[in-house]
Write a protein that holds these residues in place. Structure first.
Motif, PDB file in Angstrom:
ATOM      1  N   ASN A  67       0.810  -1.215   0.000  1.00 19.25           N
ATOM      2  CA  ASN A  67       0.000   0.000   0.000  1.00 19.25           C
ATOM      3  C   ASN A  67       0.845   1.269   0.000  1.00 19.25           C
ATOM      4  OD1 ASN A  67      -2.437  -1.435   0.048  1.00 19.25           O
ATOM      5  ND2 ASN A  67      -2.390  -1.598   2.277  1.00 19.25           N
ATOM      6  N   ASN A  68       2.097   1.146   0.397  1.00 17.99           N
ATOM      7  CA  ASN A  68       2.974   2.318   0.481  1.00 17.99           C
ATOM      8  C   ASN A  68       4.058   2.353  -0.588  1.00 17.99           C
ATOM      9  OD1 ASN A  68       1.658   3.300   2.808  1.00 17.99           O
ATOM     10  ND2 ASN A  68       2.866   1.939   4.109  1.00 17.99           N
ATOM     11  N   TYR A  69       4.308   1.220  -1.223  1.00 18.92           N
ATOM     12  CA  TYR A  69       5.359   1.147  -2.241  1.00 18.92           C
ATOM     13  C   TYR A  69       4.863   0.396  -3.472  1.00 18.92           C
ATOM     14  CZ  TYR A  69       9.042   2.518   1.108  1.00 18.92           C
ATOM     15  OH  TYR A  69       9.834   3.191   2.002  1.00 18.92           O
ATOM     16  N   ALA A  70       5.329   0.837  -4.634  1.00 22.92           N
ATOM     17  CA  ALA A  70       5.197   0.065  -5.865  1.00 22.92           C
ATOM     18  C   ALA A  70       6.517  -0.654  -6.108  1.00 22.92           C
ATOM     19  CB  ALA A  70       4.864   0.975  -7.041  1.00 22.92           C
ATOM     20  N   LEU A  71       6.501  -1.657  -6.949  1.00 25.67           N
ATOM     21  CA  LEU A  71       7.737  -2.365  -7.311  1.00 25.67           C
ATOM     22  C   LEU A  71       8.294  -1.800  -8.606  1.00 25.67           C
ATOM     23  CD1 LEU A  71       7.258  -6.185  -6.642  1.00 25.67           C
ATOM     24  CD2 LEU A  71       8.996  -4.689  -5.664  1.00 25.67           C
TER      25      LEU A  71
END
Length: 285
Positions: A67-71
């Motif tokens: 929810n806080n980071y994309a890859l």
């Protein structure tokens, strides 16, 4: 010009994939990259706290920060026929509840290990301390990662390869997802696309100029020249430049295994958590 801090581990493949930016080999007028090197468990815990805008992470912990980071679709490491090793003293017979040292609670190797070995007693240590913990009999065995898998004390032997355990769990010959790069969702999407492009270019330039860059890094890594070449061929190669369909399939399988083992609350599809690079063309069409 904005500043972006990239947090990565001190192992040779992370240094190798980042340092084309550090040496100014990538043309970039908009972003100034800075870096910090920390052990992988510190990076994982930092990501749980949203500490860094761009950070190396263990793939196995990504669902906890989705929810806080994309890859990012670049600068990742997969095992293909190899990976972390469970080592012990030669001739030692491990009991069902043997004591083992792992490199961190949130690492991919810890997740796979705990699914396979359900009754062991686990202690967590910096990855550089695991071999000595086995040699001193502080623990019965330990899982070696990074460059440690290439060269360890001759009194030790391999009890199991996590690659084999991965194949057993996956029931398919897929590459073993180990680590990748995550980017904070607080970064505007066009800037995130630009960061991904620059990091991807850095990996590509590094891979295409491996001999030159390796010589420049020889005082920054913990292995000799021959071992460095072997290690980079394993974990920082053409398969690290852009996430492939096979690697996506492997990540989805990793998350499926974790979900079925009740490690994750939700079953995720990795495509939903990559940066939507098509936004750039749509935005300006």
């Amino acid at each position: 010009m904005s500043k972006i801090l990239v947090a990565h581990s001190p192992d040779a493949d992370d240094i190798f994939m980042y340092y084309a930016l550090y040496f100014g080999w990538i043309n970039n007028k908009n972003i100034k990259f800075e870096n910090i090197a920390l052990d992988i468990e510190s990076l994982n815990k930092g990501a749980l706290q949203s500490k860094y805008l761009v950070s190396a992470i263990s793939f196995g912990m990504y669902p906890f920060i989705k929810n806080n980071y994309a890859l990012l679709n670049t600068a990742m490491s997969f095992g293909n026929g190899y990976g972390p090793k469970l080592i012990k003293k030669k001739g030692k017979v491990l009991k069902n509840n043997f004591k083992v040292a792992l490199s961190g609670e949130l690492t991919t190797n810890a997740m796979i290990f705990k699914i396979k070995y359900k009754n062991v007693r686990i202690v967590y240590k910096n990855f550089l301390e695991i071999e000595s913990a086995v040699l001193s009999d502080e623990v019965d065995a330990g899982v070696l990662i990074h460059e440690s898998i290439l060269n360890f004390d001759e009194s030790l032997e391999v009890e199991a390869n996590l690659w084999d355990i991965w194949l057993e769990l996956a029931k398919d010959e897929l590459p073993l997802p180990l680590g990748g790069m995550a980017i904070s969702r607080s970064i505007p999407i066009l800037r995130a696309i630009e960061i991904q492009r620059l990091l991807g270019k850095a990996v590509e330039v590094a891979v295409n100029n491996k001999k030159i860059l390796s010589k420049m890094l020889k005082n920054l890594v913990r292995v000799n020249e021959e071992e460095l070449e072997t290690y980079l061929n394993m974990y920082a190669n053409k398969d690290s430049i852009n996430l492939s369909l096979l690697q996506i399939k492997a990540l989805d399988k990793l998350f499926e295994i974790g979900f079925n083992a009740k490690i994750y609350k939700d079953l995720i599809n990795i495509r939903d958590f990559l940066i939507p690079i098509e936004y750039e063309s749509l935005r300006f069409s």
